[in-house]
Design an enzyme around this catalytic site. Structure first.
Site, PDB file in Angstrom:
ATOM      1  N   ARG A  86       1.650 -16.585  -4.273  1.00  0.00           N
ATOM      2  CA  ARG A  86       1.442 -16.018  -5.597  1.00  0.00           C
ATOM      3  C   ARG A  86       0.593 -16.932  -6.464  1.00  0.00           C
ATOM      4  NH1 ARG A  86       6.164 -12.663  -5.622  1.00  0.00           N
ATOM      5  NH2 ARG A  86       6.350 -11.315  -7.443  1.00  0.00           N
ATOM      6  N   ARG A 120      12.652   1.783 -11.453  1.00  0.00           N
ATOM      7  CA  ARG A 120      13.062   1.304 -10.130  1.00  0.00           C
ATOM      8  C   ARG A 120      14.569   1.100 -10.008  1.00  0.00           C
ATOM      9  NH1 ARG A 120       9.775  -3.495  -7.451  1.00  0.00           N
ATOM     10  NH2 ARG A 120      10.450  -4.711  -9.239  1.00  0.00           N
ATOM     11  N   ARG A 150      17.243  -4.103 -11.193  1.00  0.00           N
ATOM     12  CA  ARG A 150      17.075  -5.561 -11.216  1.00  0.00           C
ATOM     13  C   ARG A 150      17.061  -6.073 -12.652  1.00  0.00           C
ATOM     14  NH1 ARG A 150      12.037  -6.701  -7.287  1.00  0.00           N
ATOM     15  NH2 ARG A 150      11.521  -8.084  -9.006  1.00  0.00           N
ATOM     16  N   ARG A 161       5.563 -10.288 -16.459  1.00  0.00           N
ATOM     17  CA  ARG A 161       5.253 -10.483 -15.030  1.00  0.00           C
ATOM     18  C   ARG A 161       3.844 -10.032 -14.707  1.00  0.00           C
ATOM     19  NH1 ARG A 161      10.149  -7.315 -13.062  1.00  0.00           N
ATOM     20  NH2 ARG A 161       9.058  -7.117 -11.088  1.00  0.00           N
TER      21      ARG A 161
END
Ligand code: ATP
Ligand code: MG
Length: 206
Positions: A86, A120, A150, A161
């Protein structure tokens, strides 16, 4: 054969990886899943990672690199890297211990991401990923497990993010394009269509 799935949060890296790992006979290595397991088990690493994850930041390179390296030592199969590398430093470290044959760049836009990650839901037992836009039960259709959201999938953290992705991870697109191993795949559209395209790439590089 070692392949990297690159792309912003919510691009579908984990979902596609789960579909393709058996077809391509590779091990699915998700650093996000590994960190979440450490958090569930309450390990020192998990406690440390939690702070970064819940703020939408990256966990420090040396922690992640150590974790991946020890996993690689115990594997003799090809690896499908999901969520790693990443940062450019992680990519350089990976070059030292594995030959990368292909990088799949799952590209999409920020609006799609915010919508997808916001809806999600994940199965607590088998890890299958769902979305409220096409699934309205709170039980997994495969194993019956409970679905959860989450803690880093809040709207604020998602935006953070995405910023972190643009700053720290997107430079890897050029890093691998220059090596001539990058394949661009549109992350929108049907999962099966993307799985088929990626499987064809796997077959070509093997
Ligand atoms: P996806 O939506 O495709 O699952 P994601 O970015 O939402 O991708 P994970 O890959 O599961 O989620 O990662 C969750 C968090 O774990 C990241 O936001 C980051 O804090 C941490 N993390 C995971 N992999 C790395 C890594 N290679 N380097 C640093 N931090 C990482
Ligand atoms: Mg993931």
């Amino acid at each position: 054969m070692n392949v990297i799935f690159l792309g912003p949060p919510g691009a579908g890296k984990g979902t596609i990886a789960k579909e393709i790992k058996d077809l391509a006979n590779v091990i699915h290595l998700s650093t996000g899943d590994m960190l979440r397991e450490e958090m569930r088990n309450g390990t020192e690493l998990g406690k440390m990672a939690k702070q970064y994850i819940e703020e939408g930041k990256l966990v420090p390179d040396e922690v992640i690199i150590g974790m991946v390296e020890s996993k690689l030592k115990s594997s003799d199969k090809g690896i499908l890297f999901d969520g790693f590398p990443r940062t450019v430093d992680q990519a350089k470290a990976l070059d030292q211990f594995a030959k990368i044959d292909a990088v799949i760049n799952l590209y999409t836009t920020v609006d799609v991401i915010v919508k997808r990650v916001g809806g999600r839901r994940i199965c607590r037992d088998c890890g299958k990923v769902f979305n409220t836009s096409w699934y309205d039960s709170d039980r997994c259709d495969e194993c019956g497990g409970e679905l959860y959201t989450r803690t880093d999938d809040t709207e604020e953290t998602i935006k953070k993010r995405y910023e972190v992705y643009v700053e720290q991870t997107e430079p890897l697109v050029d890093y691998y394009r220059e090596k001539g191993i990058l394949h661009d795949i549109d992350a929108n559209g049907e999962i099966q269509e993307k799985v088929d395209k990626i499987k064809a790439i796997f077959d070509n590089v093997q």
